[in-house]
Scaffold this motif. Structure first.
Motif, mmCIF file in Angstrom:
data_model
loop_
_atom_site.group_PDB
_atom_site.id
_atom_site.type_symbol
_atom_site.label_atom_id
_atom_site.label_comp_id
_atom_site.label_asym_id
_atom_site.label_seq_id
_atom_site.Cartn_x
_atom_site.Cartn_y
_atom_site.Cartn_z
ATOM 1 N N THR A 90 0.828 -1.203 0.000
ATOM 2 C CA THR A 90 0.000 0.000 0.000
ATOM 3 C C THR A 90 0.864 1.256 0.000
ATOM 4 N N SER A 133 -0.317 -0.287 -4.162
ATOM 5 C CA SER A 133 -1.358 -1.245 -4.540
ATOM 6 C C SER A 133 -2.761 -0.670 -4.402
ATOM 7 N N ASP A 134 -2.915 0.384 -3.601
ATOM 8 C CA ASP A 134 -4.244 0.923 -3.316
ATOM 9 C C ASP A 134 -4.500 2.262 -4.001
ATOM 10 N N TYR A 135 -3.698 2.594 -5.013
ATOM 11 C CA TYR A 135 -3.907 3.853 -5.739
ATOM 12 C C TYR A 135 -4.530 3.554 -7.092
ATOM 13 N N ASN A 136 -5.646 4.208 -7.386
ATOM 14 C CA ASN A 136 -6.395 3.909 -8.606
ATOM 15 C C ASN A 136 -6.221 4.947 -9.710
#
Length: 211
Positions: A90, A133-136
């Motif tokens: 993350t 991993s948590d960035y869109n």
């Protein structure tokens, strides 16, 4: 490409940024091959070739050689490595535990956070392994990302370029923006807390693939 032949070509990694090559990589018509992902490679040269550069020499058989950095295979032959997902952490954990990332961000940009570009709607990710991993949203990553690129995991939207070929540039700089305005137009730019603009190396603009 029109001949629909399978091929493997040895080339320099900087070819990723070439206007003739990048669109093929972006559209998954070609990709990087399996076996070379870092370091340099040794190539034999003719006997009359001058050995002036570092890393040159003569091998045990008396043959001259040079070492070339940034060598990669370019191919349209599929292999299992390009379908292996990149294991990521993350954003918060990267900023908290990744010493390499923290040093880079603090030394270069003055703050331990992923900086947002001034001329692209994207964040700077200086190392492939530090993709959050948590960035869109859209991210700018080094061209070495192609060594780990999985088309099922990420989509390549474009590349930082002067001509805005992919319509992603949000700002054009002029001489009033500083002496490095041309470099900033050519690449992604980050505005520091003191107002100074810093340009990056070439960046691929990516985001998570649609699930």
């Amino acid at each position: 490409m029109d001949g629909k032949k399978q091929f493997v070509i040895l080339g320099n990694m900087n070819a990723i940024t070439y206007k003739e090559v990048f669109p093929l990589l972006k559209d998954n018509e070609i990709w990087l091959g399996y076996s070379i992902h870092s370091g340099d490679r040794k190539f034999n040269v003719p006997d009359d070739y001058p050995l002036n550069a570092a890393g040159c020499g003569i091998d045990e058989d008396g043959k001259k050689f040079i070492r070339v950095k940034g060598v990669r295979w370019f191919t349209n032959i599929d292999h299992d490595l390009r379908h292996q997902p990149l294991l990521l952490d993350t954003m918060n954990n990267n900023l908290k535990f990744n010493k390499k990332l923290k040093k880079k961000l603090e030394t270069t940009f003055g703050a331990i956070k992923y900086p947002h570009y001034d001329n692209y709607d994207a964040i700077e990710v200086p190392f492939t392994e530090c993709i959050p991993s948590d960035y869109n949203g859209i991210m700018g990553v080094p061209i070495t990302f192609m060594d780990k690129y999985n088309p099922n995991q990420f989509a390549i939207l474009g590349i930082t370029d002067r001509n805005n070929e992919y319509g992603l540039t949000t700002k054009i700089y002029t001489p009033s923006d500083g002496n490095n305005y041309a470099d900033c137009n050519r690449r992604a730019a980050i505005r520091l807390s003191n107002g100074k603009l810093v340009s990056t190396y070439a960046r691929l603009l990516i985001k998570k693939a649609d699930e």
